[in-house]
Motif scaffolding. Structure first.
Motif, PDB file in Angstrom:
ATOM      1  N   ILE A  23       0.715  -0.847  -0.193  1.00  0.00           N
ATOM      2  CA  ILE A  23       0.035   0.473  -0.279  1.00  0.00           C
ATOM      3  C   ILE A  23       0.205   1.028  -0.539  1.00  0.00           C
ATOM      4  O   ILE A  23      -0.008   2.084  -0.892  1.00  0.00           O
ATOM      5  CB  ILE A  23      -1.060  -0.036   1.275  1.00  0.00           C
ATOM      6  CG1 ILE A  23      -1.727  -0.889   1.161  1.00  0.00           C
ATOM      7  CG2 ILE A  23      -1.531   1.446   1.230  1.00  0.00           C
ATOM      8  CD1 ILE A  23      -2.851  -1.341   2.357  1.00  0.00           C
ATOM      9  N   SER A  24       2.063   1.400   0.615  1.00  0.00           N
ATOM     10  CA  SER A  24       2.941   2.629   0.658  1.00  0.00           C
ATOM     11  C   SER A  24       3.203   2.424  -0.686  1.00  0.00           C
ATOM     12  O   SER A  24       3.425   4.083  -0.992  1.00  0.00           O
ATOM     13  CB  SER A  24       4.194   1.952   1.483  1.00  0.00           C
ATOM     14  OG  SER A  24       5.291   2.842   1.235  1.00  0.00           O
ATOM     15  N   ASP A  25       4.078   1.598  -1.281  1.00  0.00           N
ATOM     16  CA  ASP A  25       3.960   1.320  -2.895  1.00  0.00           C
ATOM     17  C   ASP A  25       3.139   2.398  -3.974  1.00  0.00           C
ATOM     18  O   ASP A  25       3.502   3.209  -4.324  1.00  0.00           O
ATOM     19  CB  ASP A  25       4.578   0.123  -3.300  1.00  0.00           C
ATOM     20  CG  ASP A  25       5.879  -0.189  -2.658  1.00  0.00           C
ATOM     21  OD1 ASP A  25       6.930   0.375  -1.914  1.00  0.00           O
ATOM     22  OD2 ASP A  25       5.891  -1.635  -2.591  1.00  0.00           O
ATOM     23  N   ALA A  26       1.991   2.000  -3.071  1.00  0.00           N
ATOM     24  CA  ALA A  26       0.754   2.860  -4.301  1.00  0.00           C
ATOM     25  C   ALA A  26       0.498   4.177  -3.791  1.00  0.00           C
ATOM     26  O   ALA A  26       0.212   4.521  -4.448  1.00  0.00           O
ATOM     27  CB  ALA A  26      -0.622   1.515  -4.086  1.00  0.00           C
ATOM     28  N   THR A  27       1.337   4.582  -2.881  1.00  0.00           N
ATOM     29  CA  THR A  27       0.577   5.664  -2.661  1.00  0.00           C
ATOM     30  C   THR A  27       0.981   6.863  -3.299  1.00  0.00           C
ATOM     31  O   THR A  27      -0.038   8.169  -4.283  1.00  0.00           O
ATOM     32  CB  THR A  27       0.977   6.240  -1.546  1.00  0.00           C
ATOM     33  OG1 THR A  27       3.179   6.440  -1.302  1.00  0.00           O
ATOM     34  CG2 THR A  27       1.097   6.106   0.054  1.00  0.00           C
ATOM     35  N   GLY A  28       1.825   6.826  -4.298  1.00  0.00           N
ATOM     36  CA  GLY A  28       2.102   8.352  -5.309  1.00  0.00           C
ATOM     37  C   GLY A  28       1.315   7.597  -6.505  1.00  0.00           C
ATOM     38  O   GLY A  28       1.423   8.817  -7.788  1.00  0.00           O
ATOM     39  N   LEU A  29       1.379   6.934  -7.246  1.00  0.00           N
ATOM     40  CA  LEU A  29       0.591   5.910  -8.241  1.00  0.00           C
ATOM     41  C   LEU A  29      -1.235   5.877  -8.022  1.00  0.00           C
ATOM     42  O   LEU A  29      -1.517   4.988  -9.223  1.00  0.00           O
ATOM     43  CB  LEU A  29       1.004   4.584  -8.443  1.00  0.00           C
ATOM     44  CG  LEU A  29       3.053   5.137  -8.854  1.00  0.00           C
ATOM     45  CD1 LEU A  29       3.681   3.282  -9.137  1.00  0.00           C
ATOM     46  CD2 LEU A  29       2.784   5.701 -10.455  1.00  0.00           C
TER      47      LEU A  29
END
Lengths: 329, 333
Positions: free
Chosen positions: B288-294
């Motif tokens: 979910i952290s990886d997804a924050t910018g995308l």
């Protein structure tokens, strides 16, 4: 009572000293990296690193730094009392940074707290009084959702659907009420509330769920007490039995929990602030930790601990007034 | 409870019929519990989901070998991301789509269950073990031991634990060497990653358990069966292990099951903040952290890991509630 408060106040000071010591050990003794190297930039000369170390007082041994920090905290430093020192990264006083960000965390916490009380307590009451009804089942289903959903996921989902897809909510970030001289009043208030609406909701869901469960459980137990039967037997209307006699017993533990929860969030609602990019105490602490910015970490951790121990004392005193059986010596 | 059963087997040694009858009674308590738990459809659904998740975690490798053929760390940048680096969504071979490195999100979500389940059981187990030892010792010996442990609990409960936990995993995770605690000769080296996260969660949880158990032990130690054990010459250690511990087993089980969902969310939150598990270790929070910018362009990157995280905590909550209700008839649904 007075003696009790004095003893508890002394305990607060002891806890705060322990907190500063512990924070110092974690962030000074453990790390392998030198904070001066982080500030010096790429390929620094040894002389530059040494100069930064001297400027920040890092050339002294750990115990000396700790005692200096405590001295500034008690007696004040160049920024006044209490002395929290200055940030390693931008050389601005920690106290002024915490002060300017407290309004954000305060806005977030107070709004969410109002929301979760308005949601949690009525749901709990209705669920307990209309046990096994559809309202009870719906309420407890919501409570189950609330205690299980990760707040950062809920926050991102809300941002995706309500802001990005549907365009009916404000984006992440913070809009102060008094952002510029000509821009306060209704407009400033509206944009402030618009930007905080989703963080409030995301933060409140979990707490509302806990409160609904707690109020329901407490009220179910209270309504079986003998004094409720007495109240009914002497002919009081049911509304009065519930609200005057039942809720008093059921809501007293909620007051304790509410005080602690608010205090905990005032010390920084880290996850919510990171998810919605709100520049509050929690985000300040989080960035301080990632940058190994020791004065910022010390200041925010100390502030958070202060809120917790102070709320603890306050809650215990309030409890004695609400519950006549409680006596302190 | 256990004490009563043990007493009857000794007392009824010469009368087999009576002993057998008592044994059936003793078993029926568990049967009552089981019957009540089994009737709770929500709790059974939770157990089913957890069992399935454990199977997925254990056999995640088989899914890769026989089903998807995409190892969790393999990057499919050419077929999984656009030329500007935006990950592509679900396809017939990549069921949940790709992440920012083109990896198969479905496989990574499956592997992420390992992290969450490890934290759920190991971190909870450690904190319960510490809590039992300190709680029983404090409640049993009272005096200065109790004062010391109780004060430690009070201090722990006054700490902003989330901030300290973030800080501890940040400083210990900053370099691959980890960090060292203690004076030179007996230093304890902490490696960053999952063990550190588990340690931090265990450390943050024990005070609640210790406080709960201390209260129970304080009242239990005054009971007649403890006095009887003293009179028959039992040592302190034996009384704590054989007399007191079995009597607090049920509240311990219920409480442990109730803190598991919180611990799973704690790990996910630490990983979400970037101070949890190390990169490439699949963790739902880290995804979910990886997804924050995308997330605006690739919402599946946060939807699927979050959904699994949510369902897992939900399942553990259902089981915890079910256990509590089955053991305590007063708190009906």
């Amino acid at each position: 009572m007075i003696r009790y408060i004095i003893r508890r106040t002394l305990w607060i000071f002891l806890v705060l000293v322990i907190v500063t010591g512990l924070t110092f050990v974690i962030f000074y003794v453990l790390p392998v990296a030198n904070p001066a190297l982080l500030i010096a930039g790429r390929n620094p000369t040894p002389a530059l690193v040494h100069q930064i170390e001297v400027n920040l007082g890092l050339n002294h041994p750990a115990w000396y730094q700790y005692l200096t920090y405590m001295k500034h905290l008690v007696l004040g430093d160049q920024y006044g009392w209490p002395g929290f020192g200055f940030s390693y990264t931008n050389l601005v006083s920690v106290k002024s940074q915490m002060y300017s960000r407290l309004s954000v965390t305060l806005s977030l916490t107070v709004g969410a707290a109002v929301l979760w009380l308005l949601m949690g307590i009525p749901i709990g009451i209705v669920s307990a009084l209309r046990r096994r009804s559809w309202a009870d089942r719906a309420g407890m289903l919501f409570a189950l959702f609330g205690v299980s959903v990760p707040i950062f996921w809920l926050g991102l989902l809300m941002l995706y659907f309500f802001w990005f897809k549907l365009g009916i909510a404000c984006s992440s970030g913070y809009a102060p009420i008094f952002n510029s001289p000509g821009n306060f009043g209704p407009y400033g208030l509206a944009s402030w509330a618009c930007h905080l609406a989703m963080p409030w909701a995301a933060l409140a869901v979990g707490y509302a769920a806990f409160y609904a469960r707690m109020v329901r459980g407490n009220l179910l137990e209270t309504m079986n007490e003998d004094y409720i039967r007495t109240a009914r037997a002497k002919g009081l209307p049911e509304r009065r039995v519930v609200f005057k006699h039942g809720l008093r017993g059921a809501l007293t533990p909620v007051v304790t929990m509410f005080g602690m929860d608010v205090a905990f969030l005032l010390g920084g609602a880290v996850i919510t602030e990171v998810t919605f990019n709100l520049p509050g105490i929690g985000l300040l602490a989080y960035q301080g930790i990632l940058n190994e910015n020791l004065p910022i970490i010390q200041g925010t951790v100390l502030l958070a601990a202060f809120f917790i121990v102070f709320a603890n004392l306050l809650v215990d005193i309030v409890y004695a007034y609400l519950d006549p059986r409680v006596r302190y010596t | 409870m256990a004490q009563v059963a043990a007493g009857t087997t000794v007392g009824a040694g010469g009368v087999p019929g009576e002993g057998a009858q008592r044994e059936v009674e003793g078993r029926s308590l568990a049967q009552v519990f089981w019957r009540r738990f089994r009737r709770d459809r929500f709790a059974i659904a939770g157990v089913t989901f957890i069992v399935l998740l454990i199977l997925i975690a254990v056999f995640a490798g088989l899914f890769v070998t026989f089903l998807t053929h995409h190892p969790p760390d393999a990057q499919y940048l050419d077929i999984g991301t656009t030329s500007s680096g935006i990950p592509l969504g679900a396809s017939s071979t990549f069921w949940f789509g790709h992440d920012q490195l083109g990896r198969d999100l479905f496989v990574r979500v499956l592997y992420g269950s390992r992290t969450s389940l490890l934290v759920a059981f190991v971190a909870t187990g450690i904190s319960v073990a510490i809590g039992i030892i300190l709680g029983v010792v404090a409640g049993f010996y009272r005096g200065w031991v109790d004062v010391m442990i109780s004060r430690a609990i009070d201090v722990m409960l006054s700490l902003p634990l989330l901030l300290l936990a973030i800080g501890l995993s940040a400083v210990c995770g900053a370099s691959a060497k980890g960090c060292a605690i203690g004076p030179r000769p007996i230093q304890l080296h902490i490696q960053p990653g999952l063990p550190l996260v588990i340690g931090i969660i265990a450390f943050a949880n024990w005070p609640y358990i210790a406080r709960l158990i201390r209260g129970q032990v304080l009242s239990l130690r005054e009971k007649e069966f403890v006095e009887a054990a003293y009179a028959s010459g039992a040592t302190n250690g034996r009384i704590m292990l054989r007399e007191i511990l079995p009597n607090i087993a049920m509240p311990i089980i219920v409480y442990s099951s109730l803190i598991i969902p919180g611990n799973i969310l704690f790990e996910a939150a630490l990983s979400y903040l970037g101070v949890g598990v190390q990169p490439t270790t699949p963790s739902w929070g880290a995804m979910i952290s990886d997804a924050t910018g995308l997330y605006q362009y690739a919402p599946w990157m946060m939807i699927y890991p979050g959904l699994f995280l949510f369902l897992t905590t939900l399942a553990f909550n259902l089981v915890g509630d079910g256990l509590r209700d089955a053991l305590d008839p007063r708190t009906g649904r």
